[in-house]
Structures are given as C-alpha cells and as structure tokens.
Design an enzyme around this catalytic site. Structure first.
Site, PDB file in Angstrom:
ATOM      1  N   SER A  39       1.093  -1.608  -3.038  1.00  0.00           N
ATOM      2  CA  SER A  39       1.378  -1.716  -4.450  1.00  0.00           C
ATOM      3  C   SER A  39       2.392  -0.823  -5.062  1.00  0.00           C
ATOM      4  CB  SER A  39      -0.170  -1.428  -5.122  1.00  0.00           C
ATOM      5  OG  SER A  39      -0.663  -0.265  -4.897  1.00  0.00           O
ATOM      6  N   ASP A 329      -1.590   4.556 -13.597  1.00  0.00           N
ATOM      7  CA  ASP A 329      -3.207   4.455 -13.708  1.00  0.00           C
ATOM      8  C   ASP A 329      -3.690   5.469 -12.428  1.00  0.00           C
ATOM      9  OD1 ASP A 329      -2.440   3.262 -11.096  1.00  0.00           O
ATOM     10  OD2 ASP A 329      -2.869   1.206 -11.730  1.00  0.00           O
ATOM     11  N   HIS A 332      -1.078   4.841  -9.329  1.00  0.00           N
ATOM     12  CA  HIS A 332       0.216   4.527  -9.212  1.00  0.00           C
ATOM     13  C   HIS A 332       0.973   5.494 -10.300  1.00  0.00           C
ATOM     14  CE1 HIS A 332      -1.987   0.822  -8.143  1.00  0.00           C
ATOM     15  NE2 HIS A 332      -1.225   0.741  -7.352  1.00  0.00           N
TER      16      HIS A 332
END
Length: 364
Positions: A39, A329, A332
C-alpha cells in the site's frame, strides 16, 4: 537582465543539472520504472479487488490532482515523487494496462495494498496480489513490450530501467503480528521468520533479474513499532515506540542489506541498492521540527480520529495542517513525508542508501 530572461536561464540551468547524468538534455536517467510493493506504493491496483484494503474514496487523494485514485495518501506516493525526480511520468497500474490501452514504455506499477512476500499475507482483508503474483504480472508486461520493441532494444530498455521493491511490512502487520488470524508467530521464531521472508524475497528478485532487469532499489522496513496503529495497540511512554516490533523488523532489514551485498558480489553488471527506510523514518521522527513536522505519533486521518482504524473512513474530514504530519493515516510515510523520503533515496548518503543512491545508480 529582464525578469523573463532570469526565469529562462534559471530553468535552463535546472534542466542541465537534472539531466546531466545522461548527457542528453531531456532524456531521463532511467528508461522506465517498474514498481513492486504494497500500500505504500499502490496507485490503484486494489481498486478492482474484493478487499477491505482500498483507498479509492475521499479523503484519500485530497491533495492529489486526480483525487482519490487508490493511493493510500493525501497526495503522491514515494514512487510517484521519485519517478518525477528522474523525469518519468506517473505510471499506470498493471491492471489498467490489461483492461485499457495504456502506455507501458515508461514503466508499470504492480503495487497492491496488503500484499506481502508470503502468499497468505493480507488475505485476512480479502483478495490480495502477492509479490510472486506481481512478478508474474511483470512477465505479462515483458510479453507486451516484446511486441513493441525488437529484442536488442528491449534488452537495453530493461537493463536501464529502475526497479523499486517495497515489500515485507505486511508480512508482519498483516501476518506475523496478527496472532488471532495467523499461526506464523507460533511456527517461527522472529529470526527464523525473517530468514524465511528473505529466502522467498530473493527468489522473486532473481526471477526479475532473469527477465532482464538490472538496477534494483530494495527498500527495507520502516520502524513498524513507531507507526500510529502499532502505538494504539500497546501503551508506550511518550515519544517511544514498541521496541519488540521494531526489533523483529530490524532482523529483516539486517538480512536484506546482507542480501544486497551477496547479489552485488554474484551478479556483475547489475546493481542492487538497499534503502535504509528505518533510518530515514527514525530521522524524520526524532528530528521532526527540522523537517517541518509537529505530529509524529498519530495520523492526520487515523489514530485519534477514527478509533484506531488502519485506514481513513469514507468521507472523513482529515486535519487541515497535513504538511505538519508525518503520517496520513495509522499506517501510511503523508505526501510531505513522501517527498523527503524520495529525495533522500535519490541523493542520500550511504546511511540512507547502500552502497549508492539512486542518482549514482543511474550513472552506473
């Protein structure tokens, strides 16, 4: 001298500096960039999967020109920025190159959220494109390129491409440390697990090498015990991280750096670079104010905002001062932090990139 002439000569100087590595004005130092990862670099591959690991909704992409695209950031990812530094455009997702007519000559992004080195990693969240599957997808891209280029040109194209691999975090975050859903921590001691990961990691790198890639940037793991999500799972003294989590991540990093030495010794004509992500992140956190950050232990859209969710909730209103946060978040590296990381990767010292940085790699 008029203002317009000053601007003209300033831009000309910047262009000369930027592309001096190739000696040809306007020619990027790398033919293309191929990105494999999770991600941290996913630019939309997971949009097509049945999974909870998605970011194609607001407020993701709130500072990105195209809005929410599937990037797990408020703006660009570290590979978006790195690609821009070396003069490459934003890369298409692999899935888009299959579903649509996309230009693949500049490279492709295979990154997928929740993905890992182990096949089962991330499956707790739904469908997942593992590292090995991403490598298989690259084979498809090579087949496409064979149609577009004659063999000798394709060989040189791949040899001069930048290969970025960012894998391993989920093998801990969404596997080893998720004891209620995975048995890996009961089957392997931390050192043995790290050795297993590196063994499987190496096999995928060698497949990519066998397909013609020669310039590899292999990113180590960030200090996972310092990310907001991990801080939420166990109380730690203010300003401190979860030591155990950082220690087991560092076991992987030590082995990855050793692998880089091994590969450089065995495969002449290729260059493998270890990215000291852990060191870079620790620097950002310990000297946050130097880099313009004021918040390092919670996400702009994460911990303290949505009850410790790993990702932002749809339509959630994030903080306004996003450039002051290291984390977007609970998991990340915000666009502001990604910019710093990308520039350290490109021009950093041996403590950031070993044995050379990406700019030096381009000249080899």
């Amino acid at each position: 001298m008029t203002r317009s002439l000053v601007i003209y000569f300033s831009l000309w100087t910047l262009l000369l500096i930027r592309f001096s590595t190739k000696g040809v004005l306007g020619e990027p130092p790398f033919s293309a960039m191929f990105v494999f990862g999770d991600s941290l670099v996913d630019n939309g591959n997971n949009n097509y999967l049945i999974t909870l690991a998605k970011a194609n909704f607001n407020p993701y992409g709130i500072d990105f020109s195209e809005g929410p695209t599937g990037r797990f950031s408020n703006g660009k990812t570290v590979t978006d920025i790195l690609g821009g530094i070396v003069g490459l455009p934003l890369l298409p997702t692999f899935i888009d190159t299959i579903r649509q007519d996309k230009n693949i000559s500049w490279g492709v992004n295979y990154g997928a959220a929740a993905a890992g080195i182990m096949e089962e990693t991330g499956r707790n969240l739904g469908e997942c494109i593992s590292f090995s599957q991403q490598v298989q997808d690259f084979k498809t891209t090579v087949s496409q390129l064979k149609i577009q280029m004659e063999p000798r040109k394709l060989s040189k194209h791949l040899e001069n491409s930048l290969t970025v691999v960012i894998h391993g975090s989920n093998d801990y975050i969404n596997n080893y440390l998720v004891t209620e859903q995975y048995t890996s921590s009961s089957l392997y001691k931390p050192q043995n697990y790290a050795e297993l990961l590196i063994q499987r990691y190496k096999s995928q790198i060698l497949i990519l090498h066998g397909l013609g890639l020669r310039k590899f940037f292999l990113a180590g793991l960030a200090p996972l015990g310092c990310i907001p999500y991990q801080l939420s799972k166990e109380f730690a003294p203010p300003g401190e991280c979860r030591t155990y989590v950082n220690d087991i991540a560092d076991m992987f990093n030590v082995l990855l750096r050793s692998l880089v030495d091994q590969l450089n010794a065995e495969y002449h004509g290729s260059i493998f670079v270890y990215g000291n992500t852990s060191g870079i992140f620790r620097e950002l956190i310990s000297n946050a104010k130097t880099y313009g950050f004021t918040v390092t232990d919670s996400g702009c859209c994460g911990i303290g905002k949505n009850k410790a969710q790993i990702t932002c909730l749809p339509e959630f209103v994030p903080c306004n001062d996003r450039d002051k946060y290291v984390f977007w978040d609970a998991f990340h590296s915000t666009q502001a932090a990604n910019k710093i990381i990308a520039h350290k990767v490109f021009t950093g010292s041996p403590s950031d990139c070993y044995p050379v940085n990406v700019n030096q790699m381009a000249q080899m």
